[in-house]
Design an enzyme around this catalytic site. Structure first.
Site, mmCIF file in Angstrom:
data_model
loop_
_atom_site.group_PDB
_atom_site.id
_atom_site.type_symbol
_atom_site.label_atom_id
_atom_site.label_comp_id
_atom_site.label_asym_id
_atom_site.label_seq_id
_atom_site.Cartn_x
_atom_site.Cartn_y
_atom_site.Cartn_z
ATOM 1 C CB CYS A 1 -0.878 0.020 1.240
ATOM 2 S SG CYS A 1 -1.821 -1.485 1.468
ATOM 3 N N GLY B 1 -1.748 1.091 -4.902
ATOM 4 C CA GLY B 1 -3.008 0.532 -4.438
ATOM 5 C C GLY B 1 -4.186 1.193 -5.101
ATOM 6 C CG ASN C 1 3.236 -0.136 2.587
ATOM 7 O OD1 ASN C 1 4.287 0.327 2.206
ATOM 8 N ND2 ASN C 1 2.739 -1.235 2.075
ATOM 9 C CB CYS D 1 10.849 -4.700 -0.377
ATOM 10 S SG CYS D 1 10.017 -5.445 -1.780
ATOM 11 C CE1 TYR E 1 4.753 -4.233 -11.850
ATOM 12 C CE2 TYR E 1 4.125 -4.376 -9.542
ATOM 13 C CZ TYR E 1 3.776 -4.249 -10.866
ATOM 14 O OH TYR E 1 2.468 -4.129 -11.216
ATOM 15 C CB SER F 1 6.468 -2.048 -14.732
ATOM 16 O OG SER F 1 6.214 -3.244 -15.418
ATOM 17 C CG ASP G 1 7.846 -8.061 -17.779
ATOM 18 O OD1 ASP G 1 7.824 -6.901 -17.292
ATOM 19 O OD2 ASP G 1 6.844 -8.795 -17.783
ATOM 20 C CG ASP G 2 8.734 -5.639 -13.894
ATOM 21 O OD1 ASP G 2 8.257 -6.399 -13.051
ATOM 22 O OD2 ASP G 2 8.035 -5.018 -14.726
ATOM 23 C CB CYS H 1 6.378 -11.728 -0.804
ATOM 24 S SG CYS H 1 6.621 -10.287 0.251
ATOM 25 C CB CYS I 1 10.438 -13.180 -3.562
ATOM 26 S SG CYS I 1 11.085 -11.572 -3.950
HETATM 27 P P1 AMP Z 1 2.884 -12.762 -14.076
HETATM 28 O O1 AMP Z 1 2.056 -12.409 -15.249
HETATM 29 O O2 AMP Z 1 2.107 -13.418 -12.978
HETATM 30 O O3 AMP Z 1 4.137 -13.513 -14.401
HETATM 31 O O4 AMP Z 1 3.363 -11.382 -13.423
HETATM 32 C C1 AMP Z 1 4.451 -10.685 -13.919
HETATM 33 C C2 AMP Z 1 4.027 -9.354 -14.427
HETATM 34 O O5 AMP Z 1 3.283 -8.632 -13.435
HETATM 35 C C3 AMP Z 1 5.223 -8.509 -14.775
HETATM 36 O O6 AMP Z 1 4.964 -7.942 -16.036
HETATM 37 C C4 AMP Z 1 5.329 -7.458 -13.688
HETATM 38 O O7 AMP Z 1 5.508 -6.172 -14.243
HETATM 39 C C5 AMP Z 1 4.017 -7.519 -12.952
HETATM 40 N N1 AMP Z 1 4.171 -7.753 -11.493
HETATM 41 C C6 AMP Z 1 5.209 -8.283 -10.827
HETATM 42 N N2 AMP Z 1 4.947 -8.370 -9.497
HETATM 43 C C7 AMP Z 1 3.695 -7.890 -9.338
HETATM 44 C C8 AMP Z 1 2.826 -7.720 -8.196
HETATM 45 N N3 AMP Z 1 3.198 -8.095 -6.971
HETATM 46 N N4 AMP Z 1 1.600 -7.191 -8.409
HETATM 47 C C9 AMP Z 1 1.215 -6.845 -9.654
HETATM 48 N N5 AMP Z 1 1.964 -6.994 -10.766
HETATM 49 C C10 AMP Z 1 3.188 -7.503 -10.609
HETATM 50 FE FE1 SF4 Z 2 10.130 -7.707 -1.344
HETATM 51 FE FE2 SF4 Z 2 10.534 -10.204 -2.192
HETATM 52 FE FE3 SF4 Z 2 11.316 -9.446 0.254
HETATM 53 FE FE4 SF4 Z 2 8.707 -9.664 -0.336
HETATM 54 S S1 SF4 Z 2 10.205 -11.339 -0.250
HETATM 55 S S2 SF4 Z 2 9.705 -8.007 0.820
HETATM 56 S S3 SF4 Z 2 8.668 -8.990 -2.477
HETATM 57 S S4 SF4 Z 2 12.082 -8.700 -1.709
#
Ligand code: AMP
Ligand code: SF4
Length: 464
Positions: free
Chosen positions: A18, A44, A119, A254, A260, A301, A363-364, A400, A452
């Site tokens: 948040c 959020g 948060n 984090c 991201y 992102s 991608d991130d 996480c 993670c």
């Molecule tokens: P996924 O489609 O489940 O593999 O999620 C990866 C995509 O979602 C990437 O393009 C990231 O930019 C984005 N992403 C990564 N972590 C999160 C998160 N915790 N909440 C929302 N989007 C996320």
């Molecule tokens: Fe951030 Fe990953 Fe640690 Fe969760 S486990 S606080 S997402 S670095």
């Protein structure tokens, strides 16, 4: 604690990524909170709220489900005059999401009202709650904030606000950045590990605290400093007083904040988020070059990382994928088919750019793999001859427990799968991730939470 020593089932509680803000001594505090919460909207979108101290000394709260601009209109802002306030934006989650969990919360302590917003995620919340429930205490929501507030209001830890907040914070383990508003004070507190960011700024004669520096910028505040891990700030008419709820230990910001969550124009603990991402892209290219014609990001992102990768590779950065900005978030949809449809509605490939080309997609992160699998197919359908995925973070393989709702280990694509199995699932010609070492290098720091990615959780997880 390493996760191999805890149960694999997902018994986590509330997960909230948040954003919080707090204003002290600022004319028109509510309208400033409105603006700064909008700049934290990426943290959020499920709900938001503001609690303000009215000129007569009472506290007024307005909150609701939806975006900041949907919950607050000129009328609500006009009805909340005051110089001190706190605000919150709440991230939607798959497991707990009722309106009763929208923050801030209003409480009373010996007839003195206070509001609280936080948060993060308290990892020992269940244990502390069970203990208190056995003593006969009742809770109205599943939110950790209520627990925090209960401990503050209980009088267990002393009469003055500072001792009460300090005592409560010492009992709670996990990740939190918390703001508390009383009739004449604003408190801001960060957990002792420093998982979530929290910055302090100055606005005129008053002060602002916010989850990210972009929220300070949005109201024209000047950044003073980051609130330190374990620090409790008390702001009142005599100025700012700092104390510590715990001795300094490991400093575990984090890593996903840099990768991201945070906005690219924010600066977290001295490192620009855009700068981090750009460098991570450069390092990713050095670690994993690809034979290709062009680089594209997954808007928006991964834009900064794609800039770094393309520059290092001396390849053009093209708009191979476009995003429909008006489609709601797909990440937290409850079923896989809804997530698939969501990604298809949100993104599309540009045939005139990728047709006949070998494309590197930056991608991130990959969490469940939904996005990557769909965009690889989209790019092929649009005529790309090869698709090389490069991910600007290490494989996300462990759940996480600190406020990011990414699902169980079984739901994480990298949880227990080899690189080749992941590549096969997403259908790319090649797939590579950034190393953990490069992550630290990009952030320019020696300590981060990377649980993670490597399963090294900085706290106990309090699971059976
Ligand atoms: P996924 O489609 O489940 O593999 O999620 C990866 C995509 O979602 C990437 O393009 C990231 O930019 C984005 N992403 C990564 N972590 C999160 C998160 N915790 N909440 C929302 N989007 C996320
Ligand atoms: Fe951030 Fe990953 Fe640690 Fe969760 S486990 S606080 S997402 S670095």
């Amino acid at each position: 604690m390493h996760v191999s020593s805890v149960a694999r089932t997902d018994t986590r509680g509330l997960h909230e990524e948040c954003g919080v803000v707090g204003f002290y001594g600022v004319e028109g505090a509510t309208s400033h909170a409105f603006l700064s919460l909008q700049s934290l909207q990426h943290r959020g979108q499920q709900g938001c709220g503001i609690a303000v101290v009215l000129p007569d000394g009472s506290l007024k709260l307005h909150k609701g489900a939806g975006l900041v601009k949907e919950v607050f209109h000129q009328q609500e802002i006009n009805d909340m005059p005051g110089r001190n306030c706190i605000g919150h934006v709440r991230y939607p989650t798959t497991n707990v999401g009722g309106p009763e969990n929208i923050q801030p919360f209003l409480f009373a302590r010996m007839e003195n009202p206070f509001a609280l917003a936080h948060n993060g995620n308290i990892v020992n919340a269940a244990q502390v709650k069970t203990y208190l429930e056995k003593l006969g205490h009742l809770f109205h929501s599943t939110s950790d904030s209520e627990l925090f507030a209960y401990l503050v209001g209980s009088g267990l830890h002393g009469d003055d606000w500072e001792s009460a907040i300090c005592g409560a914070a010492r009992l709670l383990d996990g990740a939190y950045a918390t703001v508390i508003l009383t009739r004449d004070k604003l408190f801001a507190c960060r957990d002792k590990y420093g998982f979530r960011p929290l910055s302090l700024g100055k606005l005129g004669e008053g002060y602002v605290v916010a989850s990210e520096t972009c929220a300070l910028d949005s109201v024209g505040a000047t950044f003073i400093r980051d609130i330190e891990p374990g620090e409790l700030l008390c702001i009142d008419q005599t100025g700012i007083h700092s104390s510590f709820i715990a001795r300094k230990g490991a400093h575990c910001m984090c890593a996903m904040e840099y990768i991201y969550f945070a906005r690219p124009d924010s600066v977290i603990e001295g490192s620009s988020v855009h700068g981090f991402r750009r460098k991570s892209g450069t390092l990713l290219q050095k670690e994993h070059p690809a034979q290709a014609d062009l680089v594209t990001c997954v808007p928006e992102s991964s834009m900064s990382a794609a800039i770094g990768y393309a520059e290092a590779a001396r390849l053009p950065l093209e708009m191979g994928l476009v995003k429909n900005m008006y489609v709601a978030r797909t990440f937290i949809q409850p079923t896989q088919s809804m997530r698939d449809v969501g990604v298809k509605m949100k993104l599309s490939a540009v045939r005139s750019i990728v047709g006949g080309k070998r494309v590197v997609v930056i991608d991130d992160s990959i969490v469940r793999g939904t996005t990557s699998r769909i965009i690889v197919q989209m790019l092929r359908d649009a005529g790309a001859t090869e698709v090389h995925m490069r991910i600007a973070s290490p494989p996300y393989a462990w759940p996480c427990y600190y406020g990011i709702d990414t699902g169980t280990k079984e739901q994480l694509l990298a949880g227990g799968r080899t690189l080749d199995q992941i590549r096969e699932y997403i259908g790319a010609d090649s797939l590579e991730y950034l190393s953990v070492q490069a992550l630290y290098e990009a952030a320019g720091r020696t300590q981060l939470c990377t649980a993670c990615f490597d399963g090294n959780y900085p706290t106990d997880l309090y699971q059976e």
